[in-house]
Structure formats: C-alpha cells, structure tokens
Design an enzyme around this catalytic site. Structure first.
Site, short mmCIF file in Angstrom:
data_model
loop_
_atom_site.label_atom_id
_atom_site.label_comp_id
_atom_site.label_asym_id
_atom_site.label_seq_id
_atom_site.Cartn_x
_atom_site.Cartn_y
_atom_site.Cartn_z
CG ASP A 33 -2.14 0.83 1.08
OD1 ASP A 33 -3.23 0.27 1.15
OD2 ASP A 33 -2.02 2.07 0.86
CG ASN A 101 -4.05 5.37 -7.92
OD1 ASN A 101 -2.94 5.63 -7.49
ND2 ASN A 101 -4.83 4.47 -7.36
CB SER A 126 -17.81 -0.82 -7.85
OG SER A 126 -18.82 0.01 -7.37
CE1 TYR A 150 -13.71 3.55 -7.48
CE2 TYR A 150 -16.11 3.49 -7.56
CZ TYR A 150 -14.91 2.93 -7.16
OH TYR A 150 -14.90 1.75 -6.46
CE LYS A 154 -12.63 0.14 -8.56
NZ LYS A 154 -11.58 -0.72 -8.02
P1 NAD Z 1 -9.53 2.27 0.74
O1 NAD Z 1 -9.24 3.61 0.20
O2 NAD Z 1 -9.78 2.15 2.21
O3 NAD Z 1 -8.38 1.24 0.35
C1 NAD Z 1 -7.66 1.34 -0.84
C2 NAD Z 1 -6.19 1.31 -0.47
O4 NAD Z 1 -5.42 1.37 -1.65
C3 NAD Z 1 -5.78 2.49 0.41
O5 NAD Z 1 -5.15 2.00 1.57
C4 NAD Z 1 -4.82 3.29 -0.47
O6 NAD Z 1 -3.79 3.89 0.30
C5 NAD Z 1 -4.30 2.21 -1.41
N1 NAD Z 1 -3.84 2.68 -2.73
C6 NAD Z 1 -4.50 3.48 -3.60
N2 NAD Z 1 -3.77 3.65 -4.72
C7 NAD Z 1 -2.62 2.96 -4.55
C8 NAD Z 1 -1.46 2.76 -5.34
N3 NAD Z 1 -1.33 3.34 -6.53
N4 NAD Z 1 -0.48 1.98 -4.86
C9 NAD Z 1 -0.59 1.39 -3.64
N5 NAD Z 1 -1.66 1.55 -2.85
C10 NAD Z 1 -2.66 2.34 -3.27
O7 NAD Z 1 -10.79 1.68 -0.06
P2 NAD Z 1 -11.65 0.40 0.20
O8 NAD Z 1 -13.00 0.84 0.58
O9 NAD Z 1 -10.91 -0.56 1.05
O10 NAD Z 1 -11.76 -0.16 -1.27
C11 NAD Z 1 -10.95 -1.22 -1.75
C12 NAD Z 1 -11.31 -1.52 -3.19
O11 NAD Z 1 -12.68 -1.84 -3.28
C13 NAD Z 1 -11.10 -0.35 -4.15
O12 NAD Z 1 -10.62 -0.87 -5.37
C14 NAD Z 1 -12.49 0.21 -4.32
O13 NAD Z 1 -12.64 0.87 -5.56
C15 NAD Z 1 -13.32 -1.04 -4.26
N6 NAD Z 1 -14.71 -0.81 -3.84
C16 NAD Z 1 -14.95 -0.17 -2.68
C17 NAD Z 1 -16.26 0.07 -2.29
C18 NAD Z 1 -16.58 0.82 -1.04
O14 NAD Z 1 -17.70 1.36 -0.93
N7 NAD Z 1 -15.70 0.89 -0.06
C19 NAD Z 1 -17.32 -0.38 -3.11
C20 NAD Z 1 -17.02 -1.05 -4.29
C21 NAD Z 1 -15.70 -1.26 -4.66
C1 WQD Z 2 -25.76 5.71 0.32
C2 WQD Z 2 -27.09 6.43 0.45
C3 WQD Z 2 -27.04 8.65 -0.48
C4 WQD Z 2 -24.18 10.27 2.43
C5 WQD Z 2 -20.97 4.89 -3.26
C6 WQD Z 2 -20.32 4.89 -4.61
C7 WQD Z 2 -20.22 3.49 -5.14
C8 WQD Z 2 -19.57 2.55 -4.13
C9 WQD Z 2 -20.15 2.68 -2.76
C10 WQD Z 2 -17.26 2.20 -4.64
C11 WQD Z 2 -27.48 7.22 -0.79
C12 WQD Z 2 -27.27 8.70 1.01
C13 WQD Z 2 -25.03 9.45 1.71
C14 WQD Z 2 -24.74 11.32 3.20
C15 WQD Z 2 -26.93 10.63 2.49
N1 WQD Z 2 -18.18 2.78 -3.98
N2 WQD Z 2 -26.38 9.63 1.75
N3 WQD Z 2 -26.10 11.45 3.20
O1 WQD Z 2 -23.74 6.39 -3.28
O2 WQD Z 2 -24.64 4.06 -2.87
O3 WQD Z 2 -22.29 4.35 -3.38
O4 WQD Z 2 -20.22 4.06 -2.38
O5 WQD Z 2 -17.34 1.49 -5.59
O6 WQD Z 2 -19.48 3.59 -6.30
O7 WQD Z 2 -21.12 5.68 -5.49
O8 WQD Z 2 -23.11 5.09 -1.19
O9 WQD Z 2 -22.81 5.67 1.17
O10 WQD Z 2 -22.46 7.46 -0.56
O11 WQD Z 2 -24.77 6.63 -0.13
O12 WQD Z 2 -28.15 10.83 2.53
O13 WQD Z 2 -24.04 12.11 3.86
O14 WQD Z 2 -26.97 7.42 1.48
O15 WQD Z 2 -27.80 9.62 -1.14
O16 WQD Z 2 -28.88 7.14 -0.91
P1 WQD Z 2 -23.54 5.04 -2.75
P2 WQD Z 2 -23.19 6.25 -0.13
#
Ligand code: NAD
Ligand code: WQD
Length: 337
Positions: A33, A101, A126, A150, A154
């Site tokens: 990381d 990135n 995602s 974003y 993906k």
């Molecule tokens: P996060 O930001 O907590 O973790 C991602 C980690 O990657 C971080 O620790 C960051 O420092 C590291 N990172 C970023 N770019 C890097 C690079 N170039 N080299 C090395 N390290 C790097 O996010 P998360 O919520 O744990 O998400 C993990 C994965 O899941 C991501 O790919 C994210 O897009 C995907 N994802 C997350 C969610 C969500 O809502 N959390 C939903 C769908 C998909």
């Molecule tokens: C959830 C609900 C908001 C914040 C996002 C990314 C998606 C994925 C997950 C990575 C919605 C409402 C939110 C607030 C609110 N990430 N809300 N007040 O939008 O479903 O998904 O995170 O892949 O790509 O778009 O998640 O947690 O932002 O929102 O009312 O302060 O909460 O409108 O209905 P979302 P979220």
C-alpha cells in the site's frame, strides 16, 4: 492453498479486513500500500487480532520495479487487487488522477503477473458499473454503464482483465462487484477510517454519533422508496472479506473465472439505517433532509444467487450487526487510528 497471496491496498478498509480473514485461515500474505488513504498504524492492529506479524511493503503499484522485487523474492500465485482511488465526487474533479492510479496501477500489476506467471487474480469491482436504467435487483448479466470517472475506471479495468484473460490463456479472474460495504471487525480494532469528511453514509452517521459532526444531511426525501430516502444494499465488510476467500477457493478448485455480485440482496433506506444506528449506539442522530446529490439513484441492491450457486458464499450479517460493529469501532477509536 496458495503459496503466497499479494494484497494490494492492504492497509485500506476492505483490504485490512480481508487480510485478517486470510491470515486467520492460514494463508501466507504480503501486503502492499502507498498509504495515500490509509495508515501504517493498522499493521499493529492486524497483528493483535491474528497474532501474526503482517508482511508489509510500503509502495505504489504503479512502480513496476517495486512489484518486480516483490515477485522476485516471493512465490506469488494469487493477487487480490484492492488498491484504487474510490471517491466518486473527487473522480469528477480529478479524472486524470483516477485513470492514472486505477488503470495504470492495474496495467503494471498485470505486466508483473505476466512476467512471473501468476495466474490468479481477484479484482475489486463495484455495483457502480451497472447501468442506472436497470431495474434492481442487479443481475451480473445486466447492462453496464457507469456515470462517473471512478465507475469508468472499474468498468475499464474489468474490460482490460477480460482482454488479458484471452491473451494469457492460463489467467483466471474473479470479478467481484461489491455493493455498499460497511461494518467493522468484531474486535473493534479495525474499521473504516476515512481521511477528511466521509463521502459515504455509514461513516458519516458514525461520526455524528460520536460527536465529530453535528448533523447528517440526507440527500433527498422524495425518492420513490419506502420512506422517500435512498435504498442501498449494505454488506458487512467481514462477510465481504469472506467472499474473497470463497472466490480464491473457486479460482483454485474450478480453475475458471467468475463475475459475481457481493451484496446481501436486501435494500435498506437511509432512514432505516439511521434508526438502526440509533438503537445500536443509543445515541440520537440529528439529521436534515436536503436536496438530492447529483448522480444518485433511488434504489440499488444485488441479486446474490450467482455467488451462492458458484462459490457457495452468501452474506450472513444484517444491518443491526453492521451498526453494532461500526459503533464498537467508532466509539473505541473516535478519531480513527
Ligand atoms: P480504501 O481507500 O480504504 O483502500 C484502498 C487502499 O489502496 C488504500 O489503503 C490506499 O492507500 C491504497 N492505494 C490506492 N492507490 C494505490 C497505489 N497506486 N499503490 C498502492 N496503494 C494504493 O478503499 P476500500 O473501501 O478498502 O476499497 C478497496 C477496493 O474496493 C477499491 O478498489 C475500491 O474501488 C473497491 N470498492 C470499494 C467500495 C466501497 O464502498 N468501499 C465499493 C465497491 C468497490
Ligand atoms: C448511500 C445512500 C445517499 C451520504 C458509493 C459509490 C459506489 C460505491 C459505494 C465504490 C445514498 C445517502 C449518503 C450522506 C446521504 N463505492 N447519503 N447522506 O452512493 O450508494 O455508493 O459508495 O465502488 O461507487 O457511489 O453510497 O454511502 O455514498 O450513499 O443521505 O451524507 O446514502 O444519497 O442514498 P452510494 P453512499
């Protein structure tokens, strides 16, 4: 079982919970990381939960020399690739950083996998890749169509991996489309630790409950849903972590790729989540209803049959458990790590 698994984005939210589950299951893991969105303090927490000192490299996955060194000194046969930038709003403001990135990072990783014949790849995709005109529940074969940079990174990453699979016949990929990961490890030692104001609902609620923020803004009270607020499929991060283990088992045993949703199949509204958190935390969450957030949709939840059928995996924890675990983490660590 693999000789060694490389976790990218290992100190991040989902990476750290998956790291714990993999170590507890006896896997050999090395984490990388660049700490752009996480803290090295996490490592001691992983060690206290697992009693294993995590093997960690601070480095950027876009630096192929760093990757080569790791592959030269470890027999990596599976990559679980979490490292990415993930803030939707920021991706609109800084699209080039997101493409650099998330896409360039993936390309360097795949080049290295190719050089060192690492054939198993688990990718963090995602629900945001699905076209917003699909009617939920989302099935894996529905149309794709992201609406922000974003989401495009993906979808493009999935496409790059699919092309790479064709060229490198022995590569197998698990495309895991996460819905809304929330929750924290039951120990209260690790959890989601956003730097700056949270973009997502659950960490925002948690910070209001712990007194770091005054008021939750709810984005829209006139959506066509049960109570007018947005509905999402929240999945406990530990269930999600276990989904990665199931995917790794599938790749090893079936020697095939798969694309699956990781969600619960259950939709919860913003107000329902707020009320569940109030019960778990015994705190009042003050909120106001404000206008809708640009890019939001009314309802998103998964059909989860395919993950169950192919991997035998399904999520077990409900929203009440998610809120209890987030509250334990947040109240024990009011300012994060
Ligand atoms: P996060 O930001 O907590 O973790 C991602 C980690 O990657 C971080 O620790 C960051 O420092 C590291 N990172 C970023 N770019 C890097 C690079 N170039 N080299 C090395 N390290 C790097 O996010 P998360 O919520 O744990 O998400 C993990 C994965 O899941 C991501 O790919 C994210 O897009 C995907 N994802 C997350 C969610 C969500 O809502 N959390 C939903 C769908 C998909
Ligand atoms: C959830 C609900 C908001 C914040 C996002 C990314 C998606 C994925 C997950 C990575 C919605 C409402 C939110 C607030 C609110 N990430 N809300 N007040 O939008 O479903 O998904 O995170 O892949 O790509 O778009 O998640 O947690 O932002 O929102 O009312 O302060 O909460 O409108 O209905 P979302 P979220």
């Amino acid at each position: 079982m693999f000789a060694m698994i490389l976790l990218t984005g290992a100190t991040g939210y989902i990476g750290s919970h998956t790291w714990v589950e993999l170590l507890n299951a006896g896997h050999e893991v090395i984490g990388i990381d660049n700490l752009c969105n996480s803290s090295e303090k996490l490592l001691a927490r992983v060690e206290s939960i697992t009693n294993i000192k995590p093997n960690f490299i601070r480095g950027d996955i876009r630096n192929i020399d760093v990757l080569r060194k790791i592959f030269q000194s470890h027999n990596i046969d599976c990559v679980v690739h979490f490292a990415a930038l993930k803030a939707v709003g920021e991706s609109v403001e800084k699209p080039l950083e997101y493409y650099d990135n998330n896409i360039n990072g993936l390309l360097q990783l795949l080049r290295t996998c190719n050089e060192f014949s690492c054939e198993n790849f688990v990718f963090s995709s995602s629900a945001t890749v699905y076209h917003t005109e699909n009617n939920p529940p989302y099935f894996e074969n529905m149309a794709l169509g992201p609406v922000n940079p974003y989401g495009w990174t993906k979808m493009m990453s999935e496409q790059i991996l699919r092309n790479f699979e064709v060229a490198s016949l022995s590569t197998r990929v698990a495309y895991l489309r996460y819905f809304n990961p929330v929750g924290a490890h039951a120990s209260g030692l690790i959890g989601e630790n956003p730097l700056g104001a949270p973009n997502n609902l659950m960490p925002y609620i948690a910070q209001v409950a712990v007194g770091r923020r005054e008021l939750l803004s709810i984005y829209g009270g006139d959506w066509p849903t049960v109570d007018g607020t947005g509905v999402r499929d929240y999945i406990h991060v530990v269930d999600l972590a276990k989904g990665h283990m199931a995917a790794i088992d599938y790749l090893t045993q079936q020697k095939k790729s798969l694309t699956v949703n990781l969600g619960t199949g259950v939709g919860t509204s913003v107000l329902q989540l707020v009320h569940a958190f109030e019960i778990a935390s015994k705190k009042k969450i003050p909120y106001e209803i404000v206008s809708r957030r640009v890019g939001d949709i009314a309802v998103s939840y998964a059909n989860t049959d395919l993950a169950k059928k192919l991997m035998g995996w399904s999520a077990h924890m409900g929203v009440d458990q998610m809120c209890q675990d987030v509250w334990r983490w947040q109240s024990n660590n009011p300012s994060g790590y």
